[in-house]
Design a protein around this motif. Structure first.
Motif, PDB file in Angstrom:
ATOM      1  N   SER A   8      14.610   5.063   0.164  1.00  0.00           N
ATOM      2  CA  SER A   8      14.855   3.604  -0.423  1.00  0.00           C
ATOM      3  C   SER A   8      15.987   3.189   0.041  1.00  0.00           C
ATOM      4  O   SER A   8      17.019   3.736   0.455  1.00  0.00           O
ATOM      5  N   SER A  10      17.697   0.702  -2.167  1.00  0.00           N
ATOM      6  CA  SER A  10      18.092   0.462  -3.658  1.00  0.00           C
ATOM      7  C   SER A  10      19.243   1.466  -3.933  1.00  0.00           C
ATOM      8  O   SER A  10      18.920   2.478  -3.980  1.00  0.00           O
ATOM      9  N   ASP A  56      10.108   5.136  -2.711  1.00  0.00           N
ATOM     10  CA  ASP A  56      10.301   3.872  -3.644  1.00  0.00           C
ATOM     11  C   ASP A  56       9.194   3.015  -2.872  1.00  0.00           C
ATOM     12  O   ASP A  56       9.228   2.678  -1.819  1.00  0.00           O
ATOM     13  N   THR A  58       8.350   0.363  -4.428  1.00  0.00           N
ATOM     14  CA  THR A  58       8.487  -1.257  -4.744  1.00  0.00           C
ATOM     15  C   THR A  58       8.706  -2.159  -3.675  1.00  0.00           C
ATOM     16  O   THR A  58       8.742  -1.689  -2.628  1.00  0.00           O
ATOM     17  N   ASP A  59       8.474  -3.527  -4.052  1.00  0.00           N
ATOM     18  CA  ASP A  59       8.423  -4.459  -2.936  1.00  0.00           C
ATOM     19  C   ASP A  59       9.691  -4.434  -1.814  1.00  0.00           C
ATOM     20  O   ASP A  59      10.923  -4.266  -2.282  1.00  0.00           O
ATOM     21  N   GLY A  60       9.218  -4.393  -0.690  1.00  0.00           N
ATOM     22  CA  GLY A  60      10.260  -4.332   0.328  1.00  0.00           C
ATOM     23  C   GLY A  60      10.786  -3.040   0.722  1.00  0.00           C
ATOM     24  O   GLY A  60      11.667  -2.900   1.595  1.00  0.00           O
ATOM     25  N   GLN A  61       9.933  -2.068   0.210  1.00  0.00           N
ATOM     26  CA  GLN A  61      10.696  -0.536   0.406  1.00  0.00           C
ATOM     27  C   GLN A  61       9.424   0.244   1.191  1.00  0.00           C
ATOM     28  O   GLN A  61       8.882  -0.460   2.164  1.00  0.00           O
ATOM     29  N   ASP A  63       5.821   1.244   2.146  1.00  0.00           N
ATOM     30  CA  ASP A  63       4.588   0.484   2.124  1.00  0.00           C
ATOM     31  C   ASP A  63       3.648   1.302   1.200  1.00  0.00           C
ATOM     32  O   ASP A  63       3.890   2.562   1.458  1.00  0.00           O
ATOM     33  N   ARG A  64       3.198   0.972   0.059  1.00  0.00           N
ATOM     34  CA  ARG A  64       2.338   1.843  -0.863  1.00  0.00           C
ATOM     35  C   ARG A  64       1.306   2.665  -0.123  1.00  0.00           C
ATOM     36  O   ARG A  64       1.093   3.729  -0.563  1.00  0.00           O
ATOM     37  N   SER A  87       7.985   3.188  -8.761  1.00  0.00           N
ATOM     38  CA  SER A  87       6.804   1.919  -8.759  1.00  0.00           C
ATOM     39  C   SER A  87       7.491   1.038 -10.039  1.00  0.00           C
ATOM     40  O   SER A  87       7.786   1.391 -11.072  1.00  0.00           O
ATOM     41  N   ASP A  88       7.205  -0.155  -9.854  1.00  0.00           N
ATOM     42  CA  ASP A  88       7.337  -1.350 -10.822  1.00  0.00           C
ATOM     43  C   ASP A  88       6.038  -1.427 -11.346  1.00  0.00           C
ATOM     44  O   ASP A  88       5.735  -2.214 -12.374  1.00  0.00           O
ATOM     45  N   GLN A  89       4.929  -0.826 -11.162  1.00  0.00           N
ATOM     46  CA  GLN A  89       3.680  -1.042 -11.696  1.00  0.00           C
ATOM     47  C   GLN A  89       2.877   0.393 -11.907  1.00  0.00           C
ATOM     48  O   GLN A  89       1.753   0.627 -11.376  1.00  0.00           O
TER      49      GLN A  89
END
Ligand code: ATP
Ligand code: MG
Length: 396
Positions: A8, A10, A56, A58-61, A63-64, A87-89
Motif C-alpha cells: 500500500s 497509504s 490494500d 482500495t482505488d489506486g492501490q 488491483d483487486r 477494502s472500502d467495500q
C-alpha cells in the motif's frame, strides 16, 4: 519472529499496521506485488518468516483481480501465507474473496485494536497451515466440535446440546458449549438455563482472559459450561465476529471439548468457527432441499480450503415415508452418512422440557446412537486417519 508484508502507499494505513504488528512490518509498493506467493517469499531472506500479506485493494492501490489471483495461487503446503485485503467495500467482495482463499477483509478505516486482533488471527492460521506455531500441536488443545447445516430447523441445536451433555458426563469440568447462532440461538432454552451473561457480553470489545471469561459462563447442573446466545437479535449487533475465533482459542486452551452450535448456512461466525474446528458435524434431514443444500455446503468447504477436520454427517428426523433412501442421499452427497436418527416424539419432548435426550432417556436408541457419535471424538492424538468408520443407524 513472524513478519507481515503490506502492499500500500497509504501512509495512514501502513502506520496503523506498523503499530498493530509491533513493528514486524515491511511495506512494499502495490506494483511490487509479484504474480505468485512463491515469488513474493523469494524476495525475502530465508530466515524471515513471512506469515501475512496485507493487500490494500482500495482505488489506486493493488488491483483487486490481481490480488484475488495471487491469493488463489496460495499453496498451503509450499507457502503457508495468510492474505488479508483492505477494502472500502468489504461486503461486496466477501464471497469472491472467500473463494480465493483470502483470510479476511479489513475495512479501510479499521482501528488499531481491531487490526491487532485480525493480524493475530491471520498469523495463527498461517502458523497452523505451516505446522510452525504452537497451535499446530492440536493435542495440547481441546477438540472443537462444530455442528452446522445449510438449512434451519434440521436439529443442529438438538444434536449439539446432546453431544455436549454426553461429553459433560465424561468430562464434567472439561466441556463447554458455545451458542454461535448469534441472532436466534436457543442453546440456553434447550438446557433450561437462564443465563446472566451471553455471547453479547463476551465477544464485544475484546475477549477477556480465561479468568474473566469463566465469570461470564453459565453452568449447567451437570457441570457443562455454556456461552449462551444473546437475549435479542438487537444484542447480536454488538458481537464482533472477529472475536469469535479468539474466544474459541481461549476456550480450547482450558476445556477438553468445545462444542459449537451454529446458525443455518455459512454465517461469518460459523466460518470463523470452522477455522478452529477439529470435528465438523453436518446435520440434514432427508429431503431434496436439505440434501442439495448439504451437497453445496460440502462443495463450498472444499473450495474454501479450510484446515482439515474430521466430518461427520448426521441424517436427522428420518422416517420411511419421505421417498428418499439413505443410499440415494449418500450418492448425492458423495459421502456416507455416519448416523441416521429417526423422527421421535421423545426428542421433541426433551427439547420442550429443556433436558437433552441423552440425560433424560440414556437408554433410548436415539440417545445411544448419539453417544456412539460422541465416542468418535477420541483424544486428539489418535484422531487422524479415522475415516471410513461405519454408519450408526437407528431404526425408527
Ligand atoms: N429426531 C428428531 N425427532 C423429532 N423431533 C426432532 C428431532 N430432532 C429435532 N427435533 C425437533 O425439531 C425442532 C428443531 O430442532 P433444532 O432446534 O435442534 O433445529 P436447528 O437446526 O437447531 O434449528 P435452527 O436452524 O432454527 O437453529 C425442535 O423442536 C426439536 O425438538
Ligand atoms: Mg438451532
Amino acid at each position: 519472529m513472524s513478519h507481515i508484508i503490506a502492499a500500500s502507499t497509504s501512509i495512514d494505513l501502513t502506520k496503523r499496521l506498523r503499530l498493530a504488528s509491533e513493528d514486524r512490518l515491511t511495506v512494499i509498493r502495490p506494483d511490487q506485488v509479484p504474480a505468485t506467493p512463491g515469488q513474493l517469499l523469494a524476495m525475502f531472506d530465508e530466515d524471515v518468516e513471512v506469515t501475512t500479506l496485507v493487500l490494500d485493494v482500495t482505488d489506486g492501490q493493488v488491483d483487486r483481480d490481481r490480488a484475488l489471483e495471487f491469493s488463489r495461487r496460495l499453496d498451503s503446503q509450499a507457502n503457508p501465507l495468510a492474505v488479508l485485503l483492505v477494502s472500502d467495500q468489504p461486503d461486496t467482495l466477501a464471497l469472491t474473496a472467500m473463494r480465493a482463499r483470502v483470510q479476511d477483509i479489513v475495512p479501510v478505516g479499521i482501528g488499531i485494536e481491531d487490526l491487532r486482533v485480525t493480524l493475530r488471527a491471520a498469523e495463527e492460521v498461517a502458523g497452523r497451515r505451516s505446522g510452525r506455531s504452537a497451535v499446530a500441536d492440536d493435542s495440547a488443545f481441546g477438540r472443537v466440535i462444530t455442528v452446522a447445516s445449510p438449512k434451519g430447523g434440521v436439529g443442529k441445536t438438538t444434536v449439539a446440546t446432546n453431544i455436549a451433555a454426553s461429553l459433560a458426563e465424561k468430562s464434567p469440568q472439561g466441556t463447554v458449549i458455545v451458542d454461535l447462532d448469534v441472532q436466534f440461538g436457543d442453546v440456553a432454552a434447550a438446557l433450561d438455563l437462564e443465563p446472566t451473561y451471553t455471547l453479547g457480553d463476551v465477544a464485544t470489545t475484546a475477549v477477556p482472559d480465561l479468568i474473566g471469561l469463566k465469570a461470564l459462563l453459565t453452568q449447567h447442573p451437570s457441570g457443562l459450561q455454556v456461552v449462551a446466545g444473546v437475549r435479542s437479535p438487537a444484542e447480536a449487533d454488538r458481537i464482533d465476529p472477529r472475536l469469535v475465533g479468539e474466544l474459541l482459542q481461549v476456550l480450547r486452551r482450558e476445556f477438553r471439548y468445545v462444542v459449537v452450535d451454529s446458525a443455518p448456512g455459512m454465517s461469518e461466525e460459523t466460518l470463523t468457527a470452522l477455522d478452529h474446528t477439529t470435528d465438523l458435524v453436518l446435520v440434514t434431514t432427508l429431503d431434496v432441499p436439505g440434501i442439495r443444500g448439504l451437497r453445496k455446503e460440502l462443495d463450498l468447504l472444499e473450495e474454501l480450503g479450510l484446515p482439515p477436520h474430521t466430518r461427520h454427517i448426521v441424517i436427522n428426523m428420518f422416517d420411511r415415508t419421505g421417498g428418499i433412501s439413505v443410499t440415494d442421499a449418500e450418492a448425492t452427497l458423495k459421502h456416507n452418512a455416519d448416523i441416521v436418527l429417526p423422527r421421535s416424539p421423545r426428542v421433541a419432548r426433551s427439547t420442550n422440557q429443556g433436558t437433552p435426550l441423552v440425560s433424560l432417556h440414556p437408554r433410548d436408541k436415539v440417545s445411544q446412537d448419539l453417544q456412539s457419535l460422541v465416542s468418535r471424538f477420541a483424544p486428539l492424538a489418535s484422531r487422524r486417519g479415522r475415516r471410513g468408520t461405519s454408519r450408526i443407524w437407528s431404526k425408527p
